[in-house]
Design an enzyme around this catalytic site. Structure first.
Site, short mmCIF file in Angstrom:
data_model
loop_
_atom_site.label_atom_id
_atom_site.label_comp_id
_atom_site.label_asym_id
_atom_site.label_seq_id
_atom_site.Cartn_x
_atom_site.Cartn_y
_atom_site.Cartn_z
N LYS A 1 0.83 -1.20 0.00
CA LYS A 1 0.00 0.00 0.00
C LYS A 1 0.87 1.26 0.00
O LYS A 1 0.54 2.26 -0.64
CB LYS A 1 -0.94 0.01 1.21
CG LYS A 1 -2.11 -0.96 1.08
CD LYS A 1 -3.14 -0.44 0.11
CE LYS A 1 -4.39 -1.29 -0.05
NZ LYS A 1 -4.19 -2.63 -0.54
N LYS B 1 -7.69 -14.57 -12.75
CA LYS B 1 -9.12 -14.69 -12.43
C LYS B 1 -9.79 -13.33 -12.46
O LYS B 1 -9.12 -12.29 -12.46
CB LYS B 1 -9.29 -15.37 -11.07
CG LYS B 1 -8.70 -14.61 -9.90
CD LYS B 1 -9.05 -15.33 -8.61
CE LYS B 1 -8.52 -14.61 -7.41
NZ LYS B 1 -8.95 -15.21 -6.14
N LYS C 1 -11.88 -7.21 -9.41
CA LYS C 1 -12.46 -5.88 -9.61
C LYS C 1 -11.40 -4.83 -9.87
O LYS C 1 -11.69 -3.75 -10.37
CB LYS C 1 -13.38 -5.50 -8.44
CG LYS C 1 -12.75 -5.47 -7.08
CD LYS C 1 -13.83 -5.25 -6.02
CE LYS C 1 -13.36 -5.66 -4.65
NZ LYS C 1 -14.45 -5.84 -3.70
#
Ligand code: TRP
Length: 326
Positions: free
Chosen positions: A112, A192, A195
């Protein structure tokens, strides 16, 4: 009594097909067999840049998605994390027994930091402590999350252990566990559905036209290669989707077409789009019912909050007492 399960869902983006077959179907099974709390973790959501003017509606949309997908407030508890203030209280209390250096070393924190170099806030460092508090507040034993969350689960267990050794046996050491879910291949040809990858997913609220359009972008090949269907890549993923939607007859036909170098991907995509849309229809109908009945949704949210607060008040009382605060 059934074992307690806690899972947190971040309020970023709507549910897509990958979540549905991966996580949600697993959750539906869990609610029948365990004492489950499913939480929308809005306090975790705000540790990265976000839009305060849409946060409320995103949280609500997620709750409606889950209800439409079949989470049943009579079988499980549905929580909005920030509506149960005990999460932050316990997180603070637990933070006092855990080393900063260990948090700075976590891979998720480092990722992050690299992703948002101008947004390295205390909340980000604190993320795993709040997550530990989420589960420990309920004395949860099982946490159905992906392998990427294992470092956070380790922190959770370390905190539980440390607390127990300092103040007496209080918390179980929660374990990650795998639910029955299917892997849904991405529409961009690799990996896969996710989002965070544009073009990779189909939303649960997509209509037939949108599903067709999304599939139209999925990469294929010339169709003139022949031989076996490849195991990876765009074509492989389309075939995997046929399997996932139990289109076995069609699978065999298109497989033969592939071998014969006469496959027509537009035809395959059409069959697939219809099947996906059909699978999503009950969800979309239920979703509409909840949208048309906002009072019911409000009630479910408030009832969830009440039930959750009842449980966690006990834990906070016990922790405060053991830590010498009352
Ligand atoms: N960190 C989790 C994720 O990114 C979300 C989360 C927050 C969570 N608190 C939790 C998951 C408690 C399980 C239990 O997916």
């Amino acid at each position: 009594m059934n074992k307690r399960v806690y899972s947190g869902i971040r309020a970023t983006g709507r549910l897509h097909l990958g979540n549905y077959f991966g996580a949600v179907k697993g959750m539906l099974e869990l609610q029948d067999n365990y004492d489950c709390i499913f939480s929308v973790v809005d306090l975790h959501t705000i540790t990265v840049p976000y839009d305060p003017s849409t946060l409320q509606s995103s949280v609500r949309e997620i709750i409606i998605d889950y209800l439409a997908a079949g989470l049943d407030p009579n079988k499980c508890k549905i929580e909005i994390q920030s509506m149960v203030p005990q999460h932050t209280e316990l997180a603070y209390l637990l933070s006092t027994i855990y080393p900063v250096s260990r948090l700075e070393d976590l891979p998720t924190y480092k990722e992050k930091k690299a992703q948002y170099p101008k947004y390295i806030n205390m909340g980000l460092l604190y993320y795993p402590v709040l997550m530990a508090a989420d589960v420990l507040l309920y004395k949860g034993e099982l946490v159905p999350v992906g392998i990427d969350q294992e470092p956070h689960l380790e922190v959770m267990r370390e905190i539980a252990r440390k607390f127990n050794s300092m103040f007496g046996q209080t918390f179980p050491e929660p374990q990650r566990f795998k639910t029955n879910g299917d892997y849904v291949p991405s529409l961009v040809g690799a990996g896969k559905m996710s989002k965070s990858i544009n073009g990779s997913f189909i939303n649960l609220t997509d209509d037939l036209k949108t599903i067709r359009k999304r599939l139209a972008y999925a990469p294929t090949d010339s169709g003139l290669i022949g031989g076996n269907v490849p195991e990876t890549g765009g074509v492989a993923n389309l075939f995997k989707l046929l399997k996932l939607f139990k289109l076995d007859k069609e699978y065999n036909k298109f497989e033969q077409d592939y071998r014969d170098k006469k496959i027509r991907y537009s035809e395959l995509k059409d069959v697939l789009a219809e099947a996906i849309f059909k699978e999503l229809q009950p969800f979309q109908a239920k979703r509409k019912e909840f949208i048309n009945n906002p009072k019911l949704v409000d009630l479910i949210i408030i009832e969830g909050q009440k039930k959750c607060i009842q449980i966690v008040e006990q834990t906070i009382k016990e922790v405060r007492k053991k830590m010498g605060l009352t």
